[in-house]
Design a protein around this motif. Structure first.
Motif, PDB file in Angstrom:
ATOM      1  N   TYR A 132      -8.252  16.808   0.595  1.00  0.00           N
ATOM      2  CA  TYR A 132      -8.276  15.762   1.609  1.00  0.00           C
ATOM      3  C   TYR A 132      -8.892  14.521   0.976  1.00  0.00           C
ATOM      4  CZ  TYR A 132      -9.494  13.250   5.876  1.00  0.00           C
ATOM      5  OH  TYR A 132      -9.612  12.295   6.856  1.00  0.00           O
ATOM      6  N   ASP A 133      -8.190  13.392   1.066  1.00  0.00           N
ATOM      7  CA  ASP A 133      -8.665  12.140   0.476  1.00  0.00           C
ATOM      8  C   ASP A 133      -9.515  11.393   1.500  1.00  0.00           C
ATOM      9  OD1 ASP A 133      -9.078   9.877  -1.013  1.00  0.00           O
ATOM     10  OD2 ASP A 133      -7.032   9.131  -0.807  1.00  0.00           O
ATOM     11  N   ALA A 134     -10.795  11.741   1.566  1.00  0.00           N
ATOM     12  CA  ALA A 134     -11.702  11.129   2.543  1.00  0.00           C
ATOM     13  C   ALA A 134     -11.873   9.638   2.277  1.00  0.00           C
ATOM     14  CB  ALA A 134     -13.051  11.829   2.521  1.00  0.00           C
ATOM     15  N   ASP A 135     -12.030   9.246   1.023  1.00  0.00           N
ATOM     16  CA  ASP A 135     -12.216   7.830   0.705  1.00  0.00           C
ATOM     17  C   ASP A 135     -10.988   7.007   1.097  1.00  0.00           C
ATOM     18  OD1 ASP A 135     -14.773   8.172  -0.312  1.00  0.00           O
ATOM     19  OD2 ASP A 135     -14.039   8.586  -2.346  1.00  0.00           O
ATOM     20  N   GLY A 136      -9.815   7.548   0.806  1.00  0.00           N
ATOM     21  CA  GLY A 136      -8.581   6.853   1.182  1.00  0.00           C
ATOM     22  C   GLY A 136      -8.439   6.729   2.688  1.00  0.00           C
ATOM     23  N   THR A 137      -8.798   7.775   3.392  1.00  0.00           N
ATOM     24  CA  THR A 137      -8.721   7.750   4.851  1.00  0.00           C
ATOM     25  C   THR A 137      -9.696   6.726   5.426  1.00  0.00           C
ATOM     26  OG1 THR A 137      -8.052  10.063   4.897  1.00  0.00           O
ATOM     27  CG2 THR A 137      -8.935   9.155   6.936  1.00  0.00           C
ATOM     28  N   ILE A 138     -10.895   6.688   4.896  1.00  0.00           N
ATOM     29  CA  ILE A 138     -11.887   5.716   5.364  1.00  0.00           C
ATOM     30  C   ILE A 138     -11.399   4.294   5.099  1.00  0.00           C
ATOM     31  CG2 ILE A 138     -14.216   4.806   4.953  1.00  0.00           C
ATOM     32  CD1 ILE A 138     -15.040   7.787   4.472  1.00  0.00           C
TER      33      ILE A 138
ATOM     34  N   GLN B  46       0.837  -1.191   0.000  1.00  0.00           N
ATOM     35  CA  GLN B  46       0.000   0.000   0.000  1.00  0.00           C
ATOM     36  C   GLN B  46       0.870   1.237   0.000  1.00  0.00           C
ATOM     37  OE1 GLN B  46      -2.401  -0.422   3.462  1.00  0.00           O
ATOM     38  NE2 GLN B  46      -3.391  -2.265   2.731  1.00  0.00           N
ATOM     39  N   ASP B  47       0.384   2.264  -0.657  1.00  0.00           N
ATOM     40  CA  ASP B  47       1.097   3.528  -0.710  1.00  0.00           C
ATOM     41  C   ASP B  47       0.544   4.437   0.381  1.00  0.00           C
ATOM     42  OD1 ASP B  47       2.570   5.704  -1.381  1.00  0.00           O
ATOM     43  OD2 ASP B  47       1.508   6.136  -3.244  1.00  0.00           O
ATOM     44  N   PHE B  48       1.395   4.840   1.318  1.00  0.00           N
ATOM     45  CA  PHE B  48       0.950   5.667   2.429  1.00  0.00           C
ATOM     46  C   PHE B  48       1.375   7.115   2.285  1.00  0.00           C
ATOM     47  CE2 PHE B  48       0.713   1.469   4.242  1.00  0.00           C
ATOM     48  CZ  PHE B  48      -0.525   1.522   4.842  1.00  0.00           C
ATOM     49  N   LYS B  49       1.784   7.516   1.090  1.00  0.00           N
ATOM     50  CA  LYS B  49       2.158   8.910   0.890  1.00  0.00           C
ATOM     51  C   LYS B  49       0.913   9.771   0.948  1.00  0.00           C
ATOM     52  CE  LYS B  49       6.130   7.672  -1.854  1.00  0.00           C
ATOM     53  NZ  LYS B  49       6.695   7.595  -3.178  1.00  0.00           N
ATOM     54  N   VAL B  50       1.074  10.988   1.365  1.00  0.00           N
ATOM     55  CA  VAL B  50      -0.058  11.910   1.458  1.00  0.00           C
ATOM     56  C   VAL B  50      -0.582  12.177   0.058  1.00  0.00           C
ATOM     57  CG1 VAL B  50      -0.762  14.228   2.157  1.00  0.00           C
ATOM     58  CG2 VAL B  50       0.869  12.937   3.543  1.00  0.00           C
ATOM     59  N   GLN B  51      -1.876  12.046  -0.094  1.00  0.00           N
ATOM     60  CA  GLN B  51      -2.503  12.260  -1.390  1.00  0.00           C
ATOM     61  C   GLN B  51      -2.428  13.734  -1.782  1.00  0.00           C
ATOM     62  OE1 GLN B  51      -3.953   9.859  -3.356  1.00  0.00           O
ATOM     63  NE2 GLN B  51      -3.106   8.396  -1.902  1.00  0.00           N
ATOM     64  N   GLY B  52      -2.195  13.981  -3.051  1.00  0.00           N
ATOM     65  CA  GLY B  52      -2.319  15.320  -3.579  1.00  0.00           C
ATOM     66  C   GLY B  52      -1.155  16.247  -3.315  1.00  0.00           C
ATOM     67  N   ILE B  53       0.018  15.759  -3.038  1.00  0.00           N
ATOM     68  CA  ILE B  53       1.151  16.636  -2.754  1.00  0.00           C
ATOM     69  C   ILE B  53       1.531  17.435  -3.998  1.00  0.00           C
ATOM     70  CG2 ILE B  53       3.638  16.627  -2.328  1.00  0.00           C
ATOM     71  CD1 ILE B  53       3.181  14.659  -0.122  1.00  0.00           C
ATOM     72  N   ALA B  54       1.477  16.826  -5.165  1.00  0.00           N
ATOM     73  CA  ALA B  54       1.882  17.510  -6.389  1.00  0.00           C
ATOM     74  C   ALA B  54       0.764  18.413  -6.897  1.00  0.00           C
ATOM     75  CB  ALA B  54       2.265  16.493  -7.459  1.00  0.00           C
ATOM     76  N   GLY B  55       0.747  19.653  -6.435  1.00  0.00           N
ATOM     77  CA  GLY B  55      -0.167  20.642  -6.959  1.00  0.00           C
ATOM     78  C   GLY B  55      -1.563  20.647  -6.334  1.00  0.00           C
TER      79      GLY B  55
END
Length: 163
Positions: free
Chosen positions: A120-126, A106-115
Motif C-alpha cells: 500500500y502506497d501510503a505516501d502516494g495516497t496522502i 500525474q500517474d494514477f495507476k495502482v502502485q505495485g501491480i508488477a509483483g
C-alpha cells in the motif's frame, strides 16, 4: 480577434458582471481584457470565450462532447470527494488528456501491480488526498477518514479470505 470582439459585445449587451460569471473569472479580468491591459494568460481567456460564446467544443474522455469553457472548469476543480464523476474528471484531466492545459501529468495507476500486489502506497495516497483537499483541512480530514474506512474493509476482506 473575433473572440475579443464577441467578449466586448457580450459585456456591452449583458454587462461585465454577467460575462465574468459565465467565464468563471472576475469583473476586473473582463475589464482588463477588453481594454487590452490584461497581464495574464490571454490564451486561457480566449478558450473560455470560445467555449462559452462561440460554441467551441472538445471531446472529453469522461463526459463526451462538452464546451471548451466547461473543460477548463473541470481541469481547475479539485473538490472530488464523494462524487465518482468528479473523481473520474480529476484523474482524466491529470493523466494525459489531450485537452488538458495543466502543467503536471500525474500517474494514477495502482502502485505495485508488477509483483508487489499487497503493498500500500501510503505516501502516494496522502499526496493525492492533500491535492484533492487543497487548503481545506476539514476536507483533508474527511478524505483521510474515508481512506481509512476503505483500508479497513479491504483488510477485513483479506483476513476472511485467509481463514
Amino acid at each position: 480577434m473575433k473572440w475579443l470582439e464577441v467578449m466586448a459585445e457580450q459585456a456591452e449587451l449583458h454587462g461585465q458582471r454577467v460575462v465574468a460569471e459565465t467565464l468563471g473569472v472576475s469583473r476586473t479580468v473582463v475589464s482588463q481584457v477588453i481594454n487590452g491591459r490584461y497581464p495574464g494568460d490571454l490564451g486561457r481567456i480566449q478558450r473560455l470565450v470560445e467555449g462559452a460564446y462561440l460554441n467551441r467544443t472538445v471531446m472529453c474522455p469522461v463526459l463526451g462532447e462538452i464546451r471548451l469553457n466547461e473543460c477548463l472548469a473541470n481541469q481547475s476543480n479539485t473538490r472530488t470527494t464523494g462524487n465518482p464523476l468528479r473523481i473520474k474528471l480529476y484523474r482524466a484531466c491529470r493523466s494525459g488528456c489531450e485537452h488538458s492545459s495543466l502543467d503536471q501529468v500525474q500517474d494514477f495507476k495502482v502502485q505495485g501491480i508488477a509483483g508487489r500486489r499487497n503493498e500500500y502506497d501510503a505516501d502516494g495516497t496522502i499526496r493525492r488526498l492533500t491535492i484533492q483537499a487543497g487548503d481545506d483541512k476539514c476536507e483533508l480530514i474527511a478524505l483521510l477518514k474515508t481512506e481509512l474506512k476503505h483500508l479497513g474493509i479491504k483488510y477485513n476482506r483479506v483476513m476472511k479470505e485467509r481463514e
